[in-house]
Design an enzyme around this catalytic site. Sequence first.
Site, PDB file in Angstrom:
ATOM      1  N   HIS A  84      -2.134 -13.323  -2.079  1.00 58.11           N
ATOM      2  CA  HIS A  84      -2.346 -11.890  -1.949  1.00 58.11           C
ATOM      3  C   HIS A  84      -3.752 -11.639  -2.475  1.00 58.11           C
ATOM      4  O   HIS A  84      -4.026 -11.960  -3.632  1.00 58.11           O
ATOM      5  CB  HIS A  84      -1.333 -11.099  -2.772  1.00 58.11           C
ATOM      6  CG  HIS A  84       0.112 -11.456  -2.489  1.00 58.11           C
ATOM      7  ND1 HIS A  84       0.719 -12.569  -2.999  1.00 58.11           N
ATOM      8  CD2 HIS A  84       1.054 -10.843  -1.732  1.00 58.11           C
ATOM      9  CE1 HIS A  84       1.990 -12.622  -2.588  1.00 58.11           C
ATOM     10  NE2 HIS A  84       2.213 -11.583  -1.824  1.00 58.11           N
ATOM     11  N   THR A 101      -1.687  -4.872   4.760  1.00 60.09           N
ATOM     12  CA  THR A 101      -1.272  -4.551   3.393  1.00 60.09           C
ATOM     13  C   THR A 101       0.016  -5.287   3.071  1.00 60.09           C
ATOM     14  O   THR A 101       0.703  -5.793   3.961  1.00 60.09           O
ATOM     15  CB  THR A 101      -1.000  -3.046   3.212  1.00 60.09           C
ATOM     16  OG1 THR A 101       0.230  -2.703   3.869  1.00 60.09           O
ATOM     17  CG2 THR A 101      -2.120  -2.204   3.765  1.00 60.09           C
ATOM     18  N   ASP A 102       0.366  -5.322   1.809  1.00 59.59           N
ATOM     19  CA  ASP A 102       1.689  -5.801   1.437  1.00 59.59           C
ATOM     20  C   ASP A 102       2.672  -4.632   1.587  1.00 59.59           C
ATOM     21  O   ASP A 102       2.293  -3.502   1.899  1.00 59.59           O
ATOM     22  CB  ASP A 102       1.696  -6.355   0.017  1.00 59.59           C
ATOM     23  CG  ASP A 102       2.737  -7.459  -0.147  1.00 59.59           C
ATOM     24  OD1 ASP A 102       3.788  -7.384   0.513  1.00 59.59           O
ATOM     25  OD2 ASP A 102       2.509  -8.381  -0.938  1.00 59.59           O
ATOM     26  N   TRP A 103       3.918  -4.934   1.333  1.00 57.24           N
ATOM     27  CA  TRP A 103       5.032  -4.005   1.614  1.00 57.24           C
ATOM     28  C   TRP A 103       4.839  -2.644   0.922  1.00 57.24           C
ATOM     29  O   TRP A 103       4.751  -2.556  -0.300  1.00 57.24           O
ATOM     30  CB  TRP A 103       6.327  -4.645   1.150  1.00 57.24           C
ATOM     31  CG  TRP A 103       7.568  -3.879   1.504  1.00 57.24           C
ATOM     32  CD1 TRP A 103       8.032  -2.730   0.922  1.00 57.24           C
ATOM     33  CD2 TRP A 103       8.508  -4.202   2.529  1.00 57.24           C
ATOM     34  NE1 TRP A 103       9.197  -2.335   1.512  1.00 57.24           N
ATOM     35  CE2 TRP A 103       9.512  -3.217   2.509  1.00 57.24           C
ATOM     36  CE3 TRP A 103       8.615  -5.240   3.460  1.00 57.24           C
ATOM     37  CZ2 TRP A 103      10.612  -3.241   3.379  1.00 57.24           C
ATOM     38  CZ3 TRP A 103       9.698  -5.260   4.322  1.00 57.24           C
ATOM     39  CH2 TRP A 103      10.677  -4.260   4.280  1.00 57.24           C
ATOM     40  N   GLY A 104       4.752  -1.602   1.729  1.00 56.25           N
ATOM     41  CA  GLY A 104       4.744  -0.241   1.212  1.00 56.25           C
ATOM     42  C   GLY A 104       3.544   0.132   0.379  1.00 56.25           C
ATOM     43  O   GLY A 104       3.588   1.142  -0.348  1.00 56.25           O
TER      44      GLY A 104
END
Length: 812
Positions: A284, A361-364
């Site tokens: 990430h 993006t990552d989750w949410g």
Amino acid sequence: MKYSKLFYFLAAASEAIAQAQLLNSGYKAQQPAIDVVDVKKQNGVVCLPDFFPLQDYDPMRPASVPTYSLPKYDEDKFTGPNEKLDSDVLALLNSLTLEEKAGQLVQVQVGLFIGCDGLINTTAAEIMIDKWKIGSVLEATQNHNGRWNINSPQRFANFTNTIQSIAISKGSKIPLIWGLDTIRGANYIKGATIFPAPVNMAATFDPTHAYNMGRIGAKDTRAAGVHWAFSPLADINRQKLWSRNFENFGEDPYLAGEMVYHNVKGLQGDYKNDRSKVAACIKHFIAYSSPNNGMDRDQAQIPWNILLEYLVPPFKRAIDAGVATVMEDYGQLNHQSTMSSKKILNDLLRDQLGFNGTLVTDWGELNSQWTWYKTAFDVDDAVNLALNNGSVDMSMTADDIMYANSTINLVKAGLVDIKRVDQSVGRILQLKKDLGLFTSPYSDPSLIDTVGSNQDVVLSRNAARESLILLKNEKSVLPLATTDKVLFVGAAFDSINDITGAWSQHWQGTNEFEKDDIYDIYGETIRAGVMNITGSEPNYIIGYNITGNRSVGYDDVVKAARMADKVVFLLGEKPSTEGIGNIKTLRMAKDQYNLVRSVSQQTETPIVLLLAQNRPFSLEELVTDASAIMNIGLPGPYSGIPIAEVLYGKASPSGRQPYSYPKLDYQAPVTYYTPQWNEYDPEFAFGQGMGYNNITYSNVTVSSTDLSPGKPIKVSVTATNNGIWEQNEPVLMFTTQLIRRSYVSEHYRLRAFDKQVIAPGTSKTFTFTLTAEEMSFIDLDMNRVLAEGPVNITMNAFNENAKIASIYLHEK
């Protein structure tokens, strides 16, 4: 008698007449209206219960042909995202409306297309695609109220193909790109070959295993109609409390970089032509693995020169490999939101590292900017910051389409330039073209039969076998003999789930209701592996459950241990990841710890510890109590037999520690490359490990004792196998700059490694190249500089057979 019978007959008749009169009296009782909640329905369809932990078992299996072959492509050449769009992609981009462009920027989770019966809801999919023109979907249905506990590749492909058919016929008519957390093989697809956790792959010190994990994971993922793998994790292990350490490739930047490079090559290869490949996604970006307090998503505070020196290199190696996509970090770095950071996502990722591909993006993360982190006023503000400051292309919004809606409004209001939107949409469309989605949007049925092939399983077993790290072996307690009376203790001995961990079948691993049943025929426990080797049922007491708390037979273990020749304790932890896996100490549960101590203090039986863990838990006195210790990590569903083979001497262990194993909590953030005047006193050091053989090393030879820029030297050492087993021997080359003016140098830095098989009674020579340039470092002005000084070259540091040679590093 006659009078008696007549009497009873008349009495009964009289009662019947009275009953008839009562029922016909005209009294009609009314049923009271009592409110009850009926079975839930949606458009006439009966919904599943709200809590549905034991989902239906998918009875289907892939054919799993024993062997197979796929077309060969050139994977040595660089194949990655281009800086400029193809002309046909540019033409398509220019033909799209603002609404169609905005939809391409959004990724939603598959649960939005699942009805209340757990099956596909085509109506919901049609509305979402037709109205919002979404560009991407992610995840597997078993994690989002799907009916099946895990989907066979056939069922998964039918689902993705159905959604894809809607996408190419409605809305913008642009194929969807589907993403999945293919972390260790296609771990969300039934029958797919699951590999050891990435940290185990790092322990092999053989990047071939990382490549194979990627190659097979890509094939099995593509068989299900999925084109994008959210893998590999290029973060390095810098905080041992962190719940996701098993997902990365250890604490060393060079080791992690080599593993990431080869994993990307395996996953992606020549993805622009090879339709058995997927788009890889390194994550990430950046510093997610360095939470201050060890909790998932806690703040990271890292000086920029330290970031460039240690955390950036694995990401750079992935970009060198041609990685098509990157996922940005959860949260923030140095108090700045990553998602809206020009410095992180433009200056560093795009300009300095030269990444041209799609950034997701990552989750949410979009919604978290204003709901959690408070780095934006509202959703519109979050989108504004992301588009104008950062370089995010796609929002894994997951549960809504607000990103698309805000993008449309911001462009119409003149707050976001349409050229910025075009930049991201163009990258996404190019990615879809590169993956062949405009010509082959559906799954390839020919790949389904290869899922679970024995030739893939063999590679998983090989990786598991090479990942086992023998850390202690007093008086040659290991290997076990098949004639030994061995007592095995611990829940992980008889559980596939407990030696596999999270990101397998489900996000957090299997649940307490389905347990190992979900694995079907795809794997075996250590218990089954021992039976396979010994031919008999092992003596086994659970003793404590996977959380370390007392369980069946706890009070019987000491007595049973007295009657055994050896006792093997499995020390594990409940599979978990992300916030659910947060812990506050590395100390094990008291019951587990006390039971091992009791056996040590109350018996003379030698103790063997097998550490089946996501992260390194403190062993304290157990280190001295145990005669042998083997770190097996999370070797996966196909590791029961390899573990038994190593335990019983069918093979010699060859793994090495890919991270420093701390003694106590205060050492949780310590890495082996700490400044050389700092304490480095872990329980087990980075690179530590041994086999059953006595391997001796010659003196280290160097082609020159002077190392200057542009003039690399050769460094060699010869290893001799004095034992009786074939030894797959890793050799690790470290450097230590003994004096570095003005800037502290590290205890050690890993510069190279190699692994070769050495037959009993033979020798192998390992030769490495060392350059002055790789001895450079990042100073406080963010420049890469070189400082002269004496240098030690150490082969196999932290092991008894380490060898050292001295050279001098020159600046010019």
